[in-house]
Design a protein around this motif. Structure first.
Motif, short mmCIF file in Angstrom:
data_model
loop_
_atom_site.label_atom_id
_atom_site.label_comp_id
_atom_site.label_asym_id
_atom_site.label_seq_id
_atom_site.Cartn_x
_atom_site.Cartn_y
_atom_site.Cartn_z
N TYR A 79 -46.56 26.06 -31.13
CA TYR A 79 -46.69 24.61 -31.34
C TYR A 79 -45.74 23.76 -30.52
O TYR A 79 -45.85 22.54 -30.53
N GLY A 80 -44.79 24.37 -29.84
CA GLY A 80 -43.81 23.61 -29.07
C GLY A 80 -42.71 23.08 -29.97
O GLY A 80 -42.69 23.31 -31.19
N MET A 81 -41.78 22.37 -29.35
CA MET A 81 -40.66 21.79 -30.10
C MET A 81 -40.03 20.73 -29.22
O MET A 81 -39.93 20.90 -28.01
N PHE A 82 -39.59 19.63 -29.83
CA PHE A 82 -38.88 18.63 -29.05
C PHE A 82 -37.74 18.04 -29.86
O PHE A 82 -37.75 18.07 -31.08
N GLY A 83 -36.75 17.58 -29.15
CA GLY A 83 -35.57 16.97 -29.75
C GLY A 83 -34.32 17.65 -29.25
O GLY A 83 -34.37 18.76 -28.70
N PRO A 84 -33.19 16.98 -29.43
CA PRO A 84 -31.94 17.56 -28.95
C PRO A 84 -31.53 18.77 -29.79
O PRO A 84 -31.62 18.75 -31.01
N ILE A 85 -31.14 19.82 -29.11
CA ILE A 85 -30.62 21.01 -29.80
C ILE A 85 -29.32 21.43 -29.13
O ILE A 85 -29.06 21.09 -27.98
N LYS A 86 -28.52 22.15 -29.90
CA LYS A 86 -27.25 22.62 -29.38
C LYS A 86 -27.27 24.14 -29.39
O LYS A 86 -27.66 24.76 -30.37
N VAL A 87 -26.85 24.73 -28.28
CA VAL A 87 -26.72 26.18 -28.16
C VAL A 87 -25.35 26.43 -27.55
O VAL A 87 -25.07 26.00 -26.42
N LYS A 88 -24.49 27.08 -28.32
CA LYS A 88 -23.13 27.40 -27.86
C LYS A 88 -22.42 26.17 -27.28
O LYS A 88 -21.96 26.18 -26.14
N ASP A 89 -22.37 25.09 -28.04
CA ASP A 89 -21.66 23.86 -27.68
C ASP A 89 -22.23 23.12 -26.49
O ASP A 89 -21.59 22.25 -25.93
#
Length: 159
Positions: A79-89
């Protein structure tokens, strides 16, 4: 000591030649799909693109060891995904499209490539199969719901 020199050289050459060999890919079909559909943003080997697409070299392996994490991985591809995400700072603001047009087997293969070939650590995760993806397809999620679901998975895994 002089007699050990040829042995030491042979060990050094054998080690160097092993390092030069490409790593065996367990899921070549998944790699082909990844290279054709995902690598444009996530880059070769899932290393990610700063600010845009997160790396896939660590978290998916951790996700795949839990029911919720596996669902998150499958739903993200479907389905996909959108928006800000954080990975390892590091923050990524990515709008990943859904790839629901792929077959269940293709999605299972690409997830297996990411989890088992790209990620060094995947705990006791079992490979995905087409039936698991078919069951995930029954969910009626959109990209924003997948994004919200990710927060719960991240918290649950302590990431």
């Amino acid at each position: 000591m002089k007699n050990l020199r040829p042995l030491m050289m042979a060990v050094a050459l054998a080690t160097a030649s092993q390092l030069a060999l490409p790593q065996t890919v367990q899921f070549p079909g998944g790699k082909a799909t990844f290279d054709g559909k995902c690598a444009v943003c996530h880059q070769a080997g899932g290393k990610g693109m700063d600010g845009l697409a997160p790396p896939l070299v660590e978290y998916p392996g951790k996700y795949a060891d839990s029911k919720e994490g596996r669902a998150q991985l499958g739903h993200t591809v479907l389905y996909g995904m959108f928006g800000p995400i954080k990975v390892k700072d590091k923050t990524y603001n990515f709008k990943m499209p859904g790839f629901g047009a792929l077959t269940d087997a293709e999605i299972a293969d690409v997830l297996n490539y990411v989890v088992f070939d790209v990620n060094a650590q995947h705990g006791s995760a079992k490979p995905f199969d087409a039936a698991e993806i078919q069951a995930l397809r029954a969910s009626t999620l959109d990209a924003s719901a997948v994004y919200k679901q990710r927060d719960a998975v991240i918290r649950g895994l302590g990431l």
